[in-house]
Design a protein around this motif. Structure first.
Motif, PDB file in Angstrom:
ATOM      1  N   ASP A 577       0.846  -1.187   0.000  1.00  0.00           N
ATOM      2  CA  ASP A 577       0.000   0.000   0.000  1.00  0.00           C
ATOM      3  C   ASP A 577       0.881   1.236   0.000  1.00  0.00           C
ATOM      4  N   ILE A 578       0.536   2.183  -0.855  1.00  0.00           N
ATOM      5  CA  ILE A 578       1.177   3.491  -0.866  1.00  0.00           C
ATOM      6  C   ILE A 578       0.094   4.515  -0.550  1.00  0.00           C
ATOM      7  N   PHE A 579       0.327   5.359   0.449  1.00  0.00           N
ATOM      8  CA  PHE A 579      -0.723   6.259   0.888  1.00  0.00           C
ATOM      9  C   PHE A 579      -0.186   7.682   1.056  1.00  0.00           C
ATOM     10  N   HIS A 580      -1.089   8.627   0.929  1.00  0.00           N
ATOM     11  CA  HIS A 580      -0.761  10.037   1.140  1.00  0.00           C
ATOM     12  C   HIS A 580      -1.997  10.727   1.706  1.00  0.00           C
ATOM     13  N   SER A 581      -1.799  11.549   2.724  1.00  0.00           N
ATOM     14  CA  SER A 581      -2.893  12.290   3.333  1.00  0.00           C
ATOM     15  C   SER A 581      -2.550  13.770   3.351  1.00  0.00           C
ATOM     16  N   TRP A 582      -3.530  14.552   2.966  1.00  0.00           N
ATOM     17  CA  TRP A 582      -3.415  16.004   2.979  1.00  0.00           C
ATOM     18  C   TRP A 582      -4.379  16.518   4.045  1.00  0.00           C
ATOM     19  N   VAL A 583      -3.835  17.103   5.101  1.00  0.00           N
ATOM     20  CA  VAL A 583      -4.625  17.490   6.267  1.00  0.00           C
ATOM     21  C   VAL A 583      -4.733  19.006   6.327  1.00  0.00           C
ATOM     22  N   GLN A 584      -5.939  19.509   6.556  1.00  0.00           N
ATOM     23  CA  GLN A 584      -6.183  20.942   6.644  1.00  0.00           C
ATOM     24  C   GLN A 584      -6.857  21.278   7.975  1.00  0.00           C
ATOM     25  N   ASN A 585      -6.679  22.523   8.409  1.00  0.00           N
ATOM     26  CA  ASN A 585      -7.300  23.013   9.645  1.00  0.00           C
ATOM     27  C   ASN A 585      -6.913  22.186  10.863  1.00  0.00           C
ATOM     28  N   LEU A 586      -5.680  21.714  10.905  1.00  0.00           N
ATOM     29  CA  LEU A 586      -5.232  20.970  12.071  1.00  0.00           C
ATOM     30  C   LEU A 586      -5.401  21.807  13.332  1.00  0.00           C
TER      31      LEU A 586
END
Length: 746
Positions: A577-586
């Protein structure tokens, strides 16, 4: 609940097909691999089977099933001695269904001596436990970099949620009565309700599988020098008939504490050599369940569960005694009563319902001194929480021929929180006149908060071909804040202005099963989900150390996952598995000098990028030998401009788990395993001093001896070479320990 049925030969190589006693060389019955509800995709009979999979066979006596679904037997199986014997082997197995999820069975938690949930999840790739440190010193869990606020915990699909702060201590959840730990990573179906921003963990409770069955376990733990540490006991009794089933089970553990590694140095510490101060815990849980199964598709069950805990909090070994907080929890209780149903409507449609009442109570006592008997200073208090939740959700679905599956969900939950506190060393005039030791000087009146949470969701699965599923999901979540109160001296009760919030969620996925036997697949998914802030983040003054922020906005994460899973040979399986997360308003705590020295406020000030890869491989070259494991590589980058030198804590860049299983003679099974992790970021309390720590290489060992068909003895060791390491500043981890266990099935 989608079910993937595979024969023993096609179990991904992750399982040792070992029988016991006289049946040691006989292959075990087929294995049922269940996945979280997020993976209910491409079914021709909704909730039961997927399109065109002639090689799949059903397990007639699965150990448990979430959501109240029934199992339809299609092939006879050899009788099992206990519910969990059908798990077939003590080693971890990959979840071969879509989206990189992972399932940990009860047999695996038993063999690898994972007595609590935080210990168990370290088996899985992309998941790690972490000691929070500080005066709370709780056990947190991260799933691909997302923690307990962003990864909901459910039991049989019922959310376990603390309405103030949701600071669950995962060490309070005992594993003997958990049939499976189901972990969804990144992609959590909108049909599972709100909050699945980064993943979800579902605990499947045990269910009887035979007409009469019972099980007893006892496990004793010893320190590296033979010091008695504690004991855990477990009992289960149940019955399963054609039209109903019933069970009663419970687990109890009491630990005096745990022993530090021999290399721990006391010259710069407030901690002595040997037993870790204030590391004692006591927990028990009880679970009662009755169910009605009028036919092969429908099921209606009622479950009552209660768990209670008592714990203390070890001190930071680097901080002077005068700077410590001396906290204890005299009770930490969670109670649930829930009803689950599933009704099949013809061959193509179904309805599932869930209704529940949950209760949470705990108390936190703060003392003046390390003897934990004096309360006279302003920092001392007795704080009590009493919360309850009422909730229900209804899910329905239908199949349109062999082309399309449509499902919908409506979710509602009411959370009510009340708290009160007794203060020492300070009166209502905010001074200490008339205050006496161990006598409360002021009593905070009961304050309350109440909040409604709603979610409406729809998910559609289109089947352009029998080997391809195209999934789309949408939900809309909203919260209605009825009341929020706080308290501070000298102003007294604070009534905050209620503010509502809402947000949409979006999902999409494609799964391609590129061979006829359905053992190889490629998938890609995108999940755009939010997480609403807690009452604690919006309103808590944190004993005078913070100011409120009622306008705090939800966090949002967009998760991408590209995966491949293949049964490359009949005895070997690999998944990537290759994954990427883009998180906003932490949401982060930001210093706000305008409100006072060392005062913070929760603000939406951060954004983040979490990227990584997971590789799992399992190989069984012979009937009496198997090996495998998983590797996780992850990098988290967080931009928080208002927090000097900020670094994301708690997650190592590299994590490795390897195991081997060997049966030299039919009665003995040997299971060595190793755990490795690189360093991770931690922070010195009340400073901006971040540094890296926590690298470890642990060797563990387990040996099972099957005395008779019904009795098994176990000996084992954890941290065999007594390595000293810290995951959190000032909080060393346990040293070498040994355990002795006995298990009897009837």
């Amino acid at each position: 609940m989608t079910k993937l049925f595979v024969s023993t030969a096609l179990s991904g190589g992750a399982l040792l097909a070992f029988a016991v006693g006289a049946n040691a060389q006989t292959p075990l019955p087929p294995i049922e691999v269940r996945a979280p509800k997020a993976f209910e995709l491409g079914q021709i009979k909704v909730g039961e089977r997927r399109l065109a999979t002639p090689t799949r066979v059903a397990q007639p006596s699965a150990p448990a099933q979430a959501g109240g679904g029934a199992t339809q037997p299609t092939q006879p199986a050899a009788p099992a001695r206990a519910s969990f014997e059908t798990d077939s082997a003590p080693t971890p197995r990959q979840n071969t269904d879509a989206f990189g999820g992972y399932t940990i069975t009860n047999r695996q938690t038993e063999t690898f001596a994972r007595n609590t949930l935080d210990q168990a999840v370290n088996i899985a790739p992309g998941v790690n436990a972490y000691t929070t440190g500080g005066q709370r010193n709780e056990q947190n869990i991260y799933v691909r970099g997302f923690d307990r606020w962003q990864v909901p915990l459910t039991v049989d699909g019922v959310r376990v949620y603390l309405p103030v702060d949701n600071r669950l201590d995962f060490a309070r959840f005992l594993t003997p009565d958990i049939a499976e730990v189901q972990i969804a990573k990144g992609y959590v179906s909108v049909l599972d309700g709100p909050g699945g921003m980064g993943g979800q963990i579902n605990l499947v409770s045990r269910k009887p599988t035979r007409e009469v069955e019972a099980e007893l376990r006892s496990r004793m733990s010893l320190g590296r020098d033979g010091t008695y540490q504690g004991i855990q006991n477990y009992g289960f009794v149940g019955t399963k008939k054609d039209l109903y089933y019933a069970q009663l089970s419970g687990a109890w553990q009491r630990f005096d504490g745990w022993v530090l590694p021999a290399s721990f140095g006391t010259w710069m510490s407030n901690q002595g050599w040997g037993m870790r101060n204030q590391s004692y815990t006591q927990d028990y849980n009880v679970n009662a369940k009755v169910g009605v199964t009028p036919n092969t598709t429908d099921e209606y069950s009622l479950t009552f569960s209660r768990q209670s805990g008592v714990k203390s909090s070890p001190l930071n070994v680097y901080q002077p005694i005068t700077q410590q907080n001396y906290w204890q929890w005299p009770y930490w209780n969670v109670q649930n009563l829930y009803f689950l149903s599933k009704t099949q409507l013809g061959d193509a449609s179904y309805v599932k319902t869930r209704g529940y009442w949950s209760k949470f109570e705990n108390a936190l006592y703060s003392y003046d001194n390390p003897g934990y008997y004096l309360q006279s200073l302003q920092k001392s208090f007795q704080s009590h929480y009493s919360d309850y939740a009422l909730g229900t959700d209804v899910e329905a679905g239908t199949q349109f021929g062999d082309i399309d599956t449509l499902k919908g969900l409506f979710f509602y939950r009411l959370d009510t929180h009340t708290e009160w506190q007794y203060n020492y060393g300070v009166n209502f005039q905010n001074n200490n006149r008339g205050c006496w030791a161990n006598i409360p000087c002021s009593a905070q009146p009961v304050i309350a908060s109440q909040e409604d949470t709603y979610s409406a969701a729809v998910e559609n699965t289109f089947h352009p071909r029998k080997d391809i599923d195209v999934v789309g999901g949408f939900s809309y979540d909203w919260r209605h804040l009825r009341q929020a109160q706080g308290f501070a001296l000298p102003q007294g009760t604070i009534n905050y202005t209620p503010r509502d919030m809402s947000a949409p969620n979006y999902q999409g996925a494609v799964i391609w099963r590129y061979n006829e036997k359905d053992n190889d697949r490629v998938y890609f998914n995108v999940s755009d989900r939010v997480r609403f802030p807690t009452l604690f983040e919006r309103f808590s003054t944190r004993f005078g150390g913070a100011t409120s922020n009622p306008s705090l906005q939800p966090e949002r994460a967009v998760n991408y996952d590209l995966g491949w899973s293949s049964q490359i040979t009949p005895n070997a399986r690999v998944s990537v598995d290759i994954f990427h997360s883009w998180v906003q308003n932490l949401i982060q705590n930001v210093p706000v000098p305008a409100y006072g020295l060392n005062v913070t406020q929760s603000q939406n000030v951060g954004s983040g990028r979490f990227s990584g890869a997971e590789v799992s491989a399992d190989y069984q070259p012979r009937e009496d030998f198997s090996l495998g494991g998983n590797l996780t590589v992850i990098r988290r980058r967080v931009y928080a401009p208002y927090i000097p030198f900020f670094q994301p804590i708690g997650v190592p860049d590299i994590k490795l788990f390897l195991y081997a299983g060997y049966r030299p003679i039919p009665q003995i099974t040997l299971t060595p395993n190793i755990e490795m992790a690189s360093s991770r970021w931690t922070v010195v309390p009340n400073t901006s001093a971040y540094y890296r720590t926590g690298a470890y290489f642990l060797t563990n060992f387990n040996a099972d001896y099957q005395m008779t068909d019904n009795v098994k003895l176990t000996v084992g060791a954890r941290n065999l070479f007594d390595q000293l390491y810290l995951l959190t500043n000032g909080f060393p981890e346990p040293g070498r320990s040994f355990y002795l266990a006995v298990k009897a099935n009837f």
